[in-house]
Scaffold this active site. Structure first.
Site, PDB file in Angstrom:
ATOM      1  N   ARG A   1       0.964  15.127  11.458  1.00 46.24           N
ATOM      2  CA  ARG A   1      -0.343  14.958  12.115  1.00 46.24           C
ATOM      3  C   ARG A   1      -0.548  16.030  13.181  1.00 46.24           C
ATOM      4  O   ARG A   1      -1.645  16.576  13.329  1.00 46.24           O
ATOM      5  CB  ARG A   1      -0.437  13.567  12.748  1.00 46.24           C
ATOM      6  CG  ARG A   1      -0.681  12.450  11.750  1.00 46.24           C
ATOM      7  CD  ARG A   1      -0.436  11.075  12.377  1.00 46.24           C
ATOM      8  NE  ARG A   1      -0.864  10.006  11.478  1.00 46.24           N
ATOM      9  CZ  ARG A   1      -0.539   8.727  11.613  1.00 46.24           C
ATOM     10  NH1 ARG A   1       0.240   8.351  12.628  1.00 46.24           N
ATOM     11  NH2 ARG A   1      -0.970   7.817  10.759  1.00 46.24           N
TER      12      ARG A   1
ATOM     13  N   HIS B   1       7.940   6.024  17.534  1.00 44.79           N
ATOM     14  CA  HIS B   1       6.790   6.091  16.620  1.00 44.79           C
ATOM     15  C   HIS B   1       5.782   5.042  17.091  1.00 44.79           C
ATOM     16  O   HIS B   1       5.620   3.980  16.506  1.00 44.79           O
ATOM     17  CB  HIS B   1       7.227   5.815  15.178  1.00 44.79           C
ATOM     18  CG  HIS B   1       6.076   5.723  14.231  1.00 44.79           C
ATOM     19  ND1 HIS B   1       5.247   6.785  13.981  1.00 44.79           N
ATOM     20  CD2 HIS B   1       5.590   4.695  13.495  1.00 44.79           C
ATOM     21  CE1 HIS B   1       4.305   6.404  13.124  1.00 44.79           C
ATOM     22  NE2 HIS B   1       4.499   5.145  12.826  1.00 44.79           N
TER      23      HIS B   1
ATOM     24  N   GLN C   1       0.805  -1.234   0.000  1.00 42.17           N
ATOM     25  CA  GLN C   1       0.000   0.000   0.000  1.00 42.17           C
ATOM     26  C   GLN C   1       0.837   1.283   0.000  1.00 42.17           C
ATOM     27  O   GLN C   1       0.612   2.183  -0.791  1.00 42.17           O
ATOM     28  CB  GLN C   1      -0.836   0.025   1.286  1.00 42.17           C
ATOM     29  CG  GLN C   1      -2.101  -0.757   1.212  1.00 42.17           C
ATOM     30  CD  GLN C   1      -3.241   0.138   0.739  1.00 42.17           C
ATOM     31  OE1 GLN C   1      -3.250   1.341   0.925  1.00 42.17           O
ATOM     32  NE2 GLN C   1      -4.195  -0.474   0.108  1.00 42.17           N
ATOM     33  N   ILE C   2       1.785   1.364   0.937  1.00 42.71           N
ATOM     34  CA  ILE C   2       2.599   2.581   1.031  1.00 42.71           C
ATOM     35  C   ILE C   2       3.458   2.719  -0.224  1.00 42.71           C
ATOM     36  O   ILE C   2       3.579   3.810  -0.788  1.00 42.71           O
ATOM     37  CB  ILE C   2       3.477   2.579   2.305  1.00 42.71           C
ATOM     38  CG1 ILE C   2       2.599   2.628   3.564  1.00 42.71           C
ATOM     39  CG2 ILE C   2       4.443   3.775   2.305  1.00 42.71           C
ATOM     40  CD1 ILE C   2       3.362   2.504   4.876  1.00 42.71           C
TER      41      ILE C   2
ATOM     42  N   ASN D   1       7.161  -0.656  10.900  1.00 37.68           N
ATOM     43  CA  ASN D   1       7.114  -0.747  12.363  1.00 37.68           C
ATOM     44  C   ASN D   1       7.660  -2.074  12.882  1.00 37.68           C
ATOM     45  O   ASN D   1       7.537  -3.077  12.198  1.00 37.68           O
ATOM     46  CB  ASN D   1       5.669  -0.569  12.836  1.00 37.68           C
ATOM     47  CG  ASN D   1       5.267   0.889  12.705  1.00 37.68           C
ATOM     48  OD1 ASN D   1       6.066   1.774  12.953  1.00 37.68           O
ATOM     49  ND2 ASN D   1       4.028   1.134  12.296  1.00 37.68           N
TER      50      ASN D   1
ATOM     51  N   ARG E   1       4.054  -9.383  20.753  1.00 37.04           N
ATOM     52  CA  ARG E   1       5.039  -8.401  20.277  1.00 37.04           C
ATOM     53  C   ARG E   1       6.377  -9.054  19.950  1.00 37.04           C
ATOM     54  O   ARG E   1       7.029  -8.696  18.984  1.00 37.04           O
ATOM     55  CB  ARG E   1       5.246  -7.300  21.324  1.00 37.04           C
ATOM     56  CG  ARG E   1       4.277  -6.153  21.144  1.00 37.04           C
ATOM     57  CD  ARG E   1       4.499  -5.045  22.150  1.00 37.04           C
ATOM     58  NE  ARG E   1       5.737  -4.324  21.893  1.00 37.04           N
ATOM     59  CZ  ARG E   1       6.586  -3.938  22.846  1.00 37.04           C
ATOM     60  NH1 ARG E   1       6.348  -4.231  24.105  1.00 37.04           N
ATOM     61  NH2 ARG E   1       7.671  -3.260  22.552  1.00 37.04           N
TER      62      ARG E   1
ATOM     63  N   ASP F   1      10.599  -6.434  -3.278  1.00 35.83           N
ATOM     64  CA  ASP F   1       9.551  -7.056  -2.471  1.00 35.83           C
ATOM     65  C   ASP F   1       9.819  -8.553  -2.389  1.00 35.83           C
ATOM     66  O   ASP F   1      10.788  -9.046  -2.972  1.00 35.83           O
ATOM     67  CB  ASP F   1       8.140  -6.743  -3.005  1.00 35.83           C
ATOM     68  CG  ASP F   1       7.155  -6.548  -1.839  1.00 35.83           C
ATOM     69  OD1 ASP F   1       7.088  -7.442  -0.960  1.00 35.83           O
ATOM     70  OD2 ASP F   1       6.470  -5.512  -1.787  1.00 35.83           O
TER      71      ASP F   1
ATOM     72  N   GLY G   1       8.310  -4.838   5.907  1.00 38.40           N
ATOM     73  CA  GLY G   1       8.471  -5.360   7.258  1.00 38.40           C
ATOM     74  C   GLY G   1       7.396  -6.394   7.483  1.00 38.40           C
ATOM     75  O   GLY G   1       6.600  -6.675   6.583  1.00 38.40           O
TER      76      GLY G   1
ATOM     77  N   GLN H   1      18.728  -7.167   5.438  1.00 34.43           N
ATOM     78  CA  GLN H   1      18.759  -5.984   4.571  1.00 34.43           C
ATOM     79  C   GLN H   1      19.909  -5.053   4.947  1.00 34.43           C
ATOM     80  O   GLN H   1      20.508  -4.415   4.078  1.00 34.43           O
ATOM     81  CB  GLN H   1      17.403  -5.276   4.590  1.00 34.43           C
ATOM     82  CG  GLN H   1      16.333  -6.169   3.950  1.00 34.43           C
ATOM     83  CD  GLN H   1      14.967  -5.528   3.817  1.00 34.43           C
ATOM     84  OE1 GLN H   1      14.698  -4.465   4.367  1.00 34.43           O
ATOM     85  NE2 GLN H   1      14.091  -6.188   3.088  1.00 34.43           N
TER      86      GLN H   1
END
Length: 332
Positions: A163, A188, A16-17, A132, A99, A43, A90, A113
């Site tokens: 923002r 972030h 998407q980004i 993230n 997490r 990708d 990511g 990478q």
């Protein structure tokens, strides 16, 4: 005299980004309207077809500044000779995942990478981590690319910064271009601290502090902060997918200001390697107010920090220290 093309890597380009970011880069939004670019898009193998479709669209768009396209699933080919690397790829957190599980997946991605960038990127390659947990992914990248100068490894908090500017401009009903010098401190994540104590607004009678114009400390100290902290989640709720257009746009802002410089009297937020400024532990990638000139960022020094701010800055530093410990435990 035409400039030499710059090679820009986007990882996770088929996502998407990536879909929002790649045309911005090809149009000169990131590096300037006179800077030719060669796009390197990476990708994972399952995204090969999608990546090829994106390459077809880039050809079809006939961007004047776009001088070449490398679309690949090979990390070495992707990293070879790149001047700028935007790390969007990511492993996203899925429902029911701990997490630590997400962290260990990302640690292995960023470790490999980092090695490819270190061995194959251009000597002064600038790296921006978007995926993230961005701060900690950037820290892992730094660990495994020791020959890349630490000042060249950054993470994206410009989205949070923008923002914050957006919320202030809406509240005061002013143009966002008239608001400046908000700060995002820290991670972030939802512990970030959006700080307006040094922010100003351009008015017909000169620059005025945001606090004075808003004249509502209750709002600034509670709702404003939580709105900026939770904005990503609010967009997922509304769009059913995460913010892509705004993330791509702020990644361009981050690189453009870093490469071309910030305007006089303006500072922006970047996640950078802490040197201990403002009592933030050294060895974390933490968002600070910075100015940029000659392709280098510098942390803005000497801003007064009140007790309210200190607590918030320490809390987000604490979270980053915990993330760092978790990430390092995944390495063993």
């Amino acid at each position: 005299m035409a400039k030499e093309p710059m090679r820009v890597l986007v990882t996770g380009a088929a996502g998407q980004i990536g879909y929002a970011l790649v045309p911005m880069i090809a149009r000169g939004v990131m590096l300037g309207a006179d800077q030719p670019v060669i796009l390197h898009m990476l990708d994972i193998p399952p995204a090969t077809e999608s990546l090829n479709g994106l390459k077809m669209e880039l050809v079809d768009a006939a961007f004047p500044l776009l001088k070449g396209i490398v679309a690949t699933t090979d990390v070495v080919e992707a990293c070879t000779g790149v001047n700028v690397a935007v790390m969007v790829g990511g492993f996203p957190r899925k429902e029911g995942m701990e997490r630590k599980d997400v962290m260990s997946k990302n640690v292995s991605i960023y470790k490999s990478q980092a090695s490819a960038l270190e061995a194959h990127a251009a000597p002064n390659c600038k790296v921006l981590v978007v995926a993230n947990p961005a701060n900690t992914n950037a820290l892992i990248l730094k660990e495994f690319a020791p020959s890349i100068p630490e000042k060249n490894i950054t993470c994206l908090t410009r989205l949070d910064h923008n923002r914050a500017l957006g919320q202030i401009s809406e509240k005061l009903n002013v143009q966002v271009t008239d608001v400046k010098n908000a700060i995002i401190w820290g991670n972030h994540s939802s512990t970030q601290y959006p700080d307006v104590n040094h922010a100003t607004v351009k008015t017909p009678s000169g620059e005025k502090p945001v606090r004075e114009l808003v004249a509502d400390d209750e709002w600034l100290n509670t709702e404003f902060i939580s709105t900026v902290q939770q904005r990503g989640a609010a967009i997922i709720k509304a769009r059913k997918q995460s913010s892509a257009l705004s993330a791509a746009s702020s990644a361009c802002d981050h690189i453009r200001d870093w490469v071309l410089g910030t305007p006089e009297g303006t500072f922006v937020s970047m996640g950078v390697y802490s040197d201990g400024s403002y009592g933030v532990p050294a060895g974390l990638i933490y968002s600070f107010p910075v100015t940029c000139s000659g392709g280098e960022w510098t942390i803005v020094q000497g801003l007064p920090i009140d007790e309210f701010s200190r607590k918030k800055m320490d809390a987000t530093a604490q979270e980053l220290s915990e993330e760092k410990t978790l990430a390092y435990s995944c390495l063993n």
